[in-house]
Scaffold this motif. Structure first.
Motif, PDB file in Angstrom:
ATOM      1  N   VAL A  19       9.208 -20.288  -7.035  1.00 31.34           N
ATOM      2  CA  VAL A  19       8.931 -19.622  -5.767  1.00 31.34           C
ATOM      3  C   VAL A  19       9.626 -18.269  -5.846  1.00 31.34           C
ATOM      4  N   THR A  20       8.887 -17.194  -5.643  1.00 35.19           N
ATOM      5  CA  THR A  20       9.501 -15.877  -5.795  1.00 35.19           C
ATOM      6  C   THR A  20       9.288 -14.995  -4.584  1.00 35.19           C
ATOM      7  N   GLN A  21      10.291 -14.185  -4.311  1.00 34.95           N
ATOM      8  CA  GLN A  21      10.176 -13.134  -3.301  1.00 34.95           C
ATOM      9  C   GLN A  21       9.643 -11.843  -3.919  1.00 34.95           C
ATOM     10  N   ASN A  22       9.545 -11.804  -5.232  1.00 33.06           N
ATOM     11  CA  ASN A  22       9.127 -10.600  -5.932  1.00 33.06           C
ATOM     12  C   ASN A  22       7.615 -10.443  -5.896  1.00 33.06           C
ATOM     13  N   VAL A  23       7.169  -9.192  -5.900  1.00 32.33           N
ATOM     14  CA  VAL A  23       5.733  -8.926  -5.833  1.00 32.33           C
ATOM     15  C   VAL A  23       5.161  -8.572  -7.202  1.00 32.33           C
ATOM     16  N   ASP A  24       5.983  -8.640  -8.250  1.00 33.42           N
ATOM     17  CA  ASP A  24       5.471  -8.391  -9.595  1.00 33.42           C
ATOM     18  C   ASP A  24       4.904  -9.675 -10.190  1.00 33.42           C
ATOM     19  N   ASP A  25       4.316  -9.552 -11.390  1.00 34.70           N
ATOM     20  CA  ASP A  25       3.718 -10.706 -12.055  1.00 34.70           C
ATOM     21  C   ASP A  25       4.484 -11.086 -13.320  1.00 34.70           C
ATOM     22  N   LEU A  26       5.778 -10.799 -13.366  1.00 34.65           N
ATOM     23  CA  LEU A  26       6.544 -11.048 -14.582  1.00 34.65           C
ATOM     24  C   LEU A  26       6.705 -12.533 -14.884  1.00 34.65           C
ATOM     25  N   HIS A  27       6.810 -13.363 -13.866  1.00 36.22           N
ATOM     26  CA  HIS A  27       6.870 -14.810 -14.127  1.00 36.22           C
ATOM     27  C   HIS A  27       5.582 -15.277 -14.810  1.00 36.22           C
ATOM     28  N   GLU A  28       4.453 -14.832 -14.300  1.00 37.11           N
ATOM     29  CA  GLU A  28       3.178 -15.243 -14.887  1.00 37.11           C
ATOM     30  C   GLU A  28       3.038 -14.720 -16.310  1.00 37.11           C
ATOM     31  N   ARG A  29       3.444 -13.492 -16.535  1.00 39.22           N
ATOM     32  CA  ARG A  29       3.328 -12.918 -17.872  1.00 39.22           C
ATOM     33  C   ARG A  29       4.271 -13.583 -18.858  1.00 39.22           C
ATOM     34  N   ALA A  30       5.346 -14.203 -18.357  1.00 42.04           N
ATOM     35  CA  ALA A  30       6.255 -14.954 -19.223  1.00 42.04           C
ATOM     36  C   ALA A  30       5.721 -16.348 -19.539  1.00 42.04           C
ATOM     37  N   GLY A  31       4.707 -16.802 -18.776  1.00 46.57           N
ATOM     38  CA  GLY A  31       4.117 -18.106 -19.042  1.00 46.57           C
ATOM     39  C   GLY A  31       4.206 -19.108 -17.919  1.00 46.57           C
ATOM     40  N   SER A  32       4.869 -18.764 -16.814  1.00 44.10           N
ATOM     41  CA  SER A  32       4.931 -19.689 -15.676  1.00 44.10           C
ATOM     42  C   SER A  32       3.575 -19.749 -14.977  1.00 44.10           C
ATOM     43  N   ARG A  33       3.241 -20.928 -14.491  1.00 41.02           N
ATOM     44  CA  ARG A  33       1.962 -21.139 -13.820  1.00 41.02           C
ATOM     45  C   ARG A  33       2.175 -21.486 -12.350  1.00 41.02           C
ATOM     46  N   ASP A  34       1.149 -21.220 -11.568  1.00 44.02           N
ATOM     47  CA  ASP A  34       1.154 -21.593 -10.143  1.00 44.02           C
ATOM     48  C   ASP A  34       2.398 -21.091  -9.419  1.00 44.02           C
ATOM     49  N   VAL A  35       2.755 -19.854  -9.670  1.00 47.47           N
ATOM     50  CA  VAL A  35       3.909 -19.245  -9.014  1.00 47.47           C
ATOM     51  C   VAL A  35       3.576 -18.997  -7.543  1.00 47.47           C
ATOM     52  N   VAL A  36       4.488 -19.389  -6.660  1.00 44.29           N
ATOM     53  CA  VAL A  36       4.308 -19.163  -5.229  1.00 44.29           C
ATOM     54  C   VAL A  36       4.927 -17.813  -4.881  1.00 44.29           C
ATOM     55  N   HIS A  37       4.093 -16.867  -4.456  1.00 50.37           N
ATOM     56  CA  HIS A  37       4.554 -15.525  -4.096  1.00 50.37           C
ATOM     57  C   HIS A  37       4.706 -15.436  -2.579  1.00 50.37           C
ATOM     58  N   LEU A  38       5.938 -15.485  -2.107  1.00 51.71           N
ATOM     59  CA  LEU A  38       6.176 -15.463  -0.664  1.00 51.71           C
ATOM     60  C   LEU A  38       5.800 -14.128  -0.032  1.00 51.71           C
ATOM     61  N   HIS A  39       5.970 -13.040  -0.777  1.00 57.54           N
ATOM     62  CA  HIS A  39       5.731 -11.711  -0.221  1.00 57.54           C
ATOM     63  C   HIS A  39       4.485 -11.057  -0.803  1.00 57.54           C
ATOM     64  N   GLY A  40       3.591 -11.870  -1.366  1.00 60.67           N
ATOM     65  CA  GLY A  40       2.378 -11.328  -1.937  1.00 60.67           C
ATOM     66  C   GLY A  40       2.605 -10.792  -3.332  1.00 60.67           C
ATOM     67  N   SER A  41       1.615 -10.058  -3.846  1.00 60.38           N
ATOM     68  CA  SER A  41       1.680  -9.592  -5.223  1.00 60.38           C
ATOM     69  C   SER A  41       1.065  -8.207  -5.358  1.00 60.38           C
ATOM     70  N   LEU A  42       1.736  -7.364  -6.150  1.00 62.32           N
ATOM     71  CA  LEU A  42       1.187  -6.046  -6.451  1.00 62.32           C
ATOM     72  C   LEU A  42      -0.100  -6.142  -7.252  1.00 62.32           C
ATOM     73  N   ALA A  43      -0.288  -7.251  -7.941  1.00 60.71           N
ATOM     74  CA  ALA A  43      -1.455  -7.417  -8.812  1.00 60.71           C
ATOM     75  C   ALA A  43      -2.665  -7.957  -8.063  1.00 60.71           C
ATOM     76  N   SER A  44      -2.531  -8.178  -6.768  1.00 59.89           N
ATOM     77  CA  SER A  44      -3.673  -8.649  -5.973  1.00 59.89           C
ATOM     78  C   SER A  44      -3.943  -7.647  -4.856  1.00 59.89           C
ATOM     79  N   PHE A  45      -5.200  -7.510  -4.513  1.00 55.23           N
ATOM     80  CA  PHE A  45      -5.610  -6.557  -3.488  1.00 55.23           C
ATOM     81  C   PHE A  45      -6.613  -7.233  -2.569  1.00 55.23           C
ATOM     82  N   ARG A  46      -6.679  -6.767  -1.336  1.00 58.64           N
ATOM     83  CA  ARG A  46      -7.624  -7.372  -0.403  1.00 58.64           C
ATOM     84  C   ARG A  46      -8.081  -6.326   0.605  1.00 58.64           C
ATOM     85  N   CYS A  47      -9.170  -6.645   1.267  1.00 51.59           N
ATOM     86  CA  CYS A  47      -9.700  -5.739   2.280  1.00 51.59           C
ATOM     87  C   CYS A  47      -8.813  -5.776   3.515  1.00 51.59           C
ATOM     88  N   ALA A  48      -8.475  -4.609   4.032  1.00 50.52           N
ATOM     89  CA  ALA A  48      -7.652  -4.530   5.233  1.00 50.52           C
ATOM     90  C   ALA A  48      -8.416  -4.968   6.471  1.00 50.52           C
TER      91      ALA A  48
END
Length: 258
Positions: free
Chosen positions: A98-127
């Motif tokens: 479970v991370t407060q970070n908005v980067d994807d470094l856990h995923e790039r290290a090999g962790s799966r199904d990371v819970v992003h509490l504050h969202g992610s810089l690598a995801s985008f959505r319509c406002a």
């Protein structure tokens, strides 16, 4: 490096582990903490002034350019030894992140199904319609202070960063998942977080009330320290590999016997 005996025993006894990470985890990879991210064109502005719905409504091209600069900066750093150790641990045991970070470094290290509490810089959505945006996001080669956001192919609204801004609620599904994970855990390892950003800061206390052992890994005293059963004054990139190296033989034997 010597691993605190109480931390090692808790990790060996735990069947379900949750690693809760904060800004200190990624800072060791060279990712500036949120409030240290103001350089170049952005140094005259407080991060809090750029990370609000009001700032977006006032000048979306300005806010989008700032987030592109953050997105581009994260793309040029690598997971550190702490990120890789957590992924290795998860290959040997039931370990969730479970991370407060908005980067994807856990995923790039090999962790799966990371819970992003504050969202992610690598995801985008319509406002406007909240639809996830799967299109290309181009980061300028040079630093600029204004970039027009892409438009949503579904409704034509502006595409925004997939992060939680000041004044916004955490994603309900991520929060509920995080609470469920720490309540079911035998061990919650809290790494590199100051413990001052709520409601995420309350997760160690939730875990302790539910009966989990709480271990803090942080070079500095924080608001988590009084909640933790074990305090380990070390950085993530040093402590986590040492812990997993110590655990690995026993975990590998356990897996072989299962």
């Amino acid at each position: 490096m010597r691993v605190p005996e109480a931390a090692l025993e808790a990790a060996l006894d735990a069947r379900r582990v949750v690693v809760v990470t904060g800004a200190g985890m990624s800072a060791e990879s060279g990712v500036p903490t949120f409030r240290d991210a103001q350089t170049g064109l952005w140094e005259r502005y407080a991060a809090e002034d750029l990370a609000t719905p009001e700032a977006w409504d006032r000048d979306p091209a300005f806010v989008w350019a700032w987030y592109l600069s953050r997105f581009g900066a994260v793309a040029h750093v690598e997971p550190n030894a702490g990120h890789r150790a957590v992924a290795r641990w998860a290959a040997l045991a039931d370990v969730r992140v479970v991370t407060q970070n908005v980067d994807d470094l856990h995923e790039r290290a090999g962790s799966r199904d990371v819970v992003h509490l504050h969202g992610s810089l690598a995801s985008f959505r319509c406002a406007r319609c909240e639809t996830a945006y799967a299109g290309t996001v181009d980061v300028p080669d040079t630093e600029v202070d204004r970039v027009d956001p892409p438009t949503c192919p579904r409704c034509g609204g502006r595409v925004r960063p997939g992060v939680v801004w000041f004044g916004e609620l955490l994603p309900l599904d991520a929060w509920e998942q995080a609470v469920a994970l720490v309540e079911a855990a035998d061990l919650v390892l809290v790494v590199g977080t100051s413990g001052i950003v709520h409601p995420a800061a309350g997760l160690p206390a939730v875990a302790r009330r539910a009966g989990a052992a709480v271990v803090e890994v942080n070079p500095l005293e924080t608001d988590v320290s009084d909640v933790a059963h074990v305090v380990w004054r070390e950085s993530a990139a040093m402590a986590l590999p040492a812990l997993v190296d110590s655990l690995a033989p026993a975990l590998e034997r356990r897996r072989g016997q299962a």
